[in-house]
Design a protein around this motif. Structure first.
Motif, PDB file in Angstrom:
ATOM      1  N   VAL A   1       0.841  -1.202   0.000  1.00 32.63           N
ATOM      2  CA  VAL A   1       0.000   0.000   0.000  1.00 32.63           C
ATOM      3  C   VAL A   1       0.877   1.254   0.000  1.00 32.63           C
ATOM      4  O   VAL A   1       0.651   2.182  -0.776  1.00 32.63           O
ATOM      5  CB  VAL A   1      -0.980  -0.011   1.192  1.00 32.63           C
ATOM      6  N   GLU A   2       1.893   1.286   0.850  1.00 37.83           N
ATOM      7  CA  GLU A   2       2.791   2.444   0.899  1.00 37.83           C
ATOM      8  C   GLU A   2       3.500   2.672  -0.430  1.00 37.83           C
ATOM      9  O   GLU A   2       3.724   3.804  -0.842  1.00 37.83           O
ATOM     10  CB  GLU A   2       3.828   2.265   2.008  1.00 37.83           C
ATOM     11  N   ARG A   3       3.862   1.594  -1.089  1.00 35.60           N
ATOM     12  CA  ARG A   3       4.609   1.702  -2.348  1.00 35.60           C
ATOM     13  C   ARG A   3       3.720   2.191  -3.489  1.00 35.60           C
ATOM     14  O   ARG A   3       4.147   2.989  -4.321  1.00 35.60           O
ATOM     15  CB  ARG A   3       5.205   0.332  -2.674  1.00 35.60           C
ATOM     16  N   LEU A   4       2.466   1.713  -3.555  1.00 44.74           N
ATOM     17  CA  LEU A   4       1.607   2.006  -4.702  1.00 44.74           C
ATOM     18  C   LEU A   4       0.733   3.245  -4.537  1.00 44.74           C
ATOM     19  O   LEU A   4       0.385   3.889  -5.516  1.00 44.74           O
ATOM     20  CB  LEU A   4       0.707   0.805  -5.010  1.00 44.74           C
ATOM     21  N   ALA A   5       0.358   3.554  -3.304  1.00 48.59           N
ATOM     22  CA  ALA A   5      -0.572   4.666  -3.071  1.00 48.59           C
ATOM     23  C   ALA A   5       0.182   5.982  -2.920  1.00 48.59           C
ATOM     24  O   ALA A   5       1.306   6.019  -2.416  1.00 48.59           O
ATOM     25  CB  ALA A   5      -1.398   4.405  -1.815  1.00 48.59           C
ATOM     26  N   ARG A   6      -0.465   7.051  -3.364  1.00 50.40           N
ATOM     27  CA  ARG A   6       0.098   8.394  -3.154  1.00 50.40           C
ATOM     28  C   ARG A   6       0.045   8.740  -1.673  1.00 50.40           C
ATOM     29  O   ARG A   6       0.933   9.392  -1.139  1.00 50.40           O
ATOM     30  CB  ARG A   6      -0.707   9.402  -3.971  1.00 50.40           C
ATOM     31  N   ASP A   7      -1.029   8.291  -1.006  1.00 57.64           N
ATOM     32  CA  ASP A   7      -1.220   8.547   0.414  1.00 57.64           C
ATOM     33  C   ASP A   7      -2.137   7.468   0.964  1.00 57.64           C
ATOM     34  O   ASP A   7      -2.900   6.850   0.211  1.00 57.64           O
ATOM     35  CB  ASP A   7      -1.842   9.940   0.613  1.00 57.64           C
ATOM     36  N   TRP A   8      -2.074   7.216   2.263  1.00 53.67           N
ATOM     37  CA  TRP A   8      -2.977   6.262   2.893  1.00 53.67           C
ATOM     38  C   TRP A   8      -3.068   6.585   4.370  1.00 53.67           C
ATOM     39  O   TRP A   8      -2.254   7.326   4.915  1.00 53.67           O
ATOM     40  CB  TRP A   8      -2.513   4.812   2.667  1.00 53.67           C
ATOM     41  N   GLY A   9      -4.071   6.022   5.023  1.00 51.39           N
ATOM     42  CA  GLY A   9      -4.229   6.228   6.448  1.00 51.39           C
ATOM     43  C   GLY A   9      -5.432   5.468   6.961  1.00 51.39           C
ATOM     44  O   GLY A   9      -6.049   4.667   6.254  1.00 51.39           O
ATOM     45  N   SER A  10      -5.769   5.734   8.213  1.00 47.14           N
ATOM     46  CA  SER A  10      -6.968   5.132   8.800  1.00 47.14           C
ATOM     47  C   SER A  10      -7.636   6.166   9.691  1.00 47.14           C
ATOM     48  O   SER A  10      -6.979   7.083  10.198  1.00 47.14           O
ATOM     49  CB  SER A  10      -6.641   3.861   9.586  1.00 47.14           C
ATOM     50  N   GLU A  11      -8.939   5.999   9.834  1.00 45.59           N
ATOM     51  CA  GLU A  11      -9.737   6.905  10.658  1.00 45.59           C
ATOM     52  C   GLU A  11     -10.632   6.066  11.544  1.00 45.59           C
ATOM     53  O   GLU A  11     -11.270   5.123  11.074  1.00 45.59           O
ATOM     54  CB  GLU A  11     -10.608   7.799   9.762  1.00 45.59           C
ATOM     55  N   PRO A  12     -10.693   6.404  12.830  1.00 42.95           N
ATOM     56  CA  PRO A  12     -11.591   5.655  13.709  1.00 42.95           C
ATOM     57  C   PRO A  12     -13.048   5.924  13.351  1.00 42.95           C
ATOM     58  O   PRO A  12     -13.393   7.007  12.866  1.00 42.95           O
ATOM     59  CB  PRO A  12     -11.255   6.192  15.105  1.00 42.95           C
ATOM     60  N   GLY A  13     -13.863   4.925  13.561  1.00 44.21           N
ATOM     61  CA  GLY A  13     -15.294   5.067  13.330  1.00 44.21           C
ATOM     62  C   GLY A  13     -16.064   4.777  14.605  1.00 44.21           C
ATOM     63  O   GLY A  13     -15.466   4.534  15.661  1.00 44.21           O
ATOM     64  N   VAL A  14     -17.368   4.795  14.510  1.00 40.42           N
ATOM     65  CA  VAL A  14     -18.218   4.547  15.675  1.00 40.42           C
ATOM     66  C   VAL A  14     -17.968   3.155  16.244  1.00 40.42           C
ATOM     67  O   VAL A  14     -17.866   2.982  17.451  1.00 40.42           O
ATOM     68  CB  VAL A  14     -19.711   4.723  15.294  1.00 40.42           C
ATOM     69  N   ASP A  15     -17.859   2.168  15.387  1.00 42.88           N
ATOM     70  CA  ASP A  15     -17.638   0.794  15.844  1.00 42.88           C
ATOM     71  C   ASP A  15     -16.602   0.080  14.977  1.00 42.88           C
ATOM     72  O   ASP A  15     -16.810  -1.040  14.545  1.00 42.88           O
ATOM     73  CB  ASP A  15     -18.951   0.028  15.884  1.00 42.88           C
ATOM     74  N   GLY A  16     -15.497   0.747  14.747  1.00 43.57           N
ATOM     75  CA  GLY A  16     -14.434   0.156  13.938  1.00 43.57           C
ATOM     76  C   GLY A  16     -13.555   1.242  13.355  1.00 43.57           C
ATOM     77  O   GLY A  16     -13.279   2.245  14.003  1.00 43.57           O
ATOM     78  N   LYS A  17     -13.138   1.035  12.115  1.00 42.62           N
ATOM     79  CA  LYS A  17     -12.280   2.026  11.467  1.00 42.62           C
ATOM     80  C   LYS A  17     -12.491   1.989   9.967  1.00 42.62           C
ATOM     81  O   LYS A  17     -13.088   1.068   9.422  1.00 42.62           O
ATOM     82  CB  LYS A  17     -10.807   1.769  11.789  1.00 42.62           C
ATOM     83  N   ARG A  18     -11.946   3.006   9.310  1.00 45.38           N
ATOM     84  CA  ARG A  18     -11.917   3.103   7.854  1.00 45.38           C
ATOM     85  C   ARG A  18     -10.448   3.206   7.462  1.00 45.38           C
ATOM     86  O   ARG A  18      -9.740   4.100   7.933  1.00 45.38           O
ATOM     87  CB  ARG A  18     -12.674   4.339   7.389  1.00 45.38           C
ATOM     88  N   VAL A  19     -10.000   2.292   6.620  1.00 50.96           N
ATOM     89  CA  VAL A  19      -8.655   2.358   6.061  1.00 50.96           C
ATOM     90  C   VAL A  19      -8.809   2.855   4.635  1.00 50.96           C
ATOM     91  O   VAL A  19      -9.663   2.366   3.894  1.00 50.96           O
ATOM     92  CB  VAL A  19      -7.952   0.984   6.099  1.00 50.96           C
ATOM     93  N   TRP A  20      -8.008   3.842   4.270  1.00 49.41           N
ATOM     94  CA  TRP A  20      -8.146   4.441   2.947  1.00 49.41           C
ATOM     95  C   TRP A  20      -6.771   4.585   2.298  1.00 49.41           C
ATOM     96  O   TRP A  20      -5.753   4.619   2.978  1.00 49.41           O
ATOM     97  CB  TRP A  20      -8.833   5.809   3.022  1.00 49.41           C
ATOM     98  N   CYS A  21      -6.795   4.628   0.991  1.00 54.47           N
ATOM     99  CA  CYS A  21      -5.596   4.942   0.221  1.00 54.47           C
ATOM    100  C   CYS A  21      -6.025   5.656  -1.048  1.00 54.47           C
ATOM    101  O   CYS A  21      -7.177   5.537  -1.483  1.00 54.47           O
ATOM    102  CB  CYS A  21      -4.751   3.701  -0.073  1.00 54.47           C
TER     103      CYS A  21
ATOM    104  N   VAL B   1      -4.790   7.053  -5.097  1.00 57.04           N
ATOM    105  CA  VAL B   1      -3.877   7.075  -6.241  1.00 57.04           C
ATOM    106  C   VAL B   1      -4.284   8.250  -7.123  1.00 57.04           C
ATOM    107  O   VAL B   1      -5.467   8.605  -7.193  1.00 57.04           O
ATOM    108  CB  VAL B   1      -3.903   5.758  -7.055  1.00 57.04           C
ATOM    109  N   PRO B   2      -3.321   8.885  -7.790  1.00 60.30           N
ATOM    110  CA  PRO B   2      -3.678   9.975  -8.702  1.00 60.30           C
ATOM    111  C   PRO B   2      -4.406   9.412  -9.927  1.00 60.30           C
ATOM    112  O   PRO B   2      -4.106   8.310 -10.383  1.00 60.30           O
ATOM    113  CB  PRO B   2      -2.343  10.591  -9.083  1.00 60.30           C
TER     114      PRO B   2
END
Length: 149
Positions: free
Chosen positions: A117-137, A139-140
């Protein structure tokens, strides 16, 4: 349940309670990329970026299977600048990159998902949610694709 958004810019796939989620997610992403004219035959850059997107989708969905208690949904959001891939799961813990294996452990599987993911994506991260999380990445977007309206 597969659903393009009203503008065709955002596509959502509910994965809770389904099987074969990685293959379903890749097929869904391929359909979206085709609708956005990334596939087929839209130029080498678009095809290469599309292959990267399919690999990124596979990695974040597989990581949700292995570490997040299973993916709940996949969202693809395409703008003129970027394609954002989001996967939600029920584990609130953020993703953790596994340290590289030692020289004697090169044949050991696993631990490479976030490196990909780090190699292919321009950016990535995660955000906490109400009952879990969202992982996002992200690409241009390659030049020459149809930008969803």
């Amino acid at each position: 349940m597969e659903q393009p958004g009203p503008s065709d810019r955002t596509w959502s796939l509910i994965l809770s309670g389904t099987t074969d989620v990685v293959s379903r997610s890749r097929d869904f992403a391929r359909q979206a990329l085709t609708a956005w004219h990334w596939l087929p035959g839209t130029g080498e850059i678009a095809r290469e970026t599309a292959e990267d997107v399919l690999l990124l989708v596979s990695e974040v969905v597989a990581n949700a299977c292995l570490h997040g208690g299973g993916p709940r949904a996949l969202v693809l959001d395409c703008s003129a600048e970027r394609l954002r891939i989001e996967v939600t799961d029920g584990n609130p813990a953020p993703p953790v990159r596994v340290p590289a294996h030692g020289p004697g452990d090169r044949g050991q599987p696993g631990g490479h998902g976030l490196l990909i993911v780090e190699r292919l994506a321009r950016d990535w991260g995660s955000e906490p949610g109400v009952d879990g999380k969202r992982v996002w990445c992200e690409v241009p977007c390659p030049p020459g694709i149809r930008v969803p309206g």
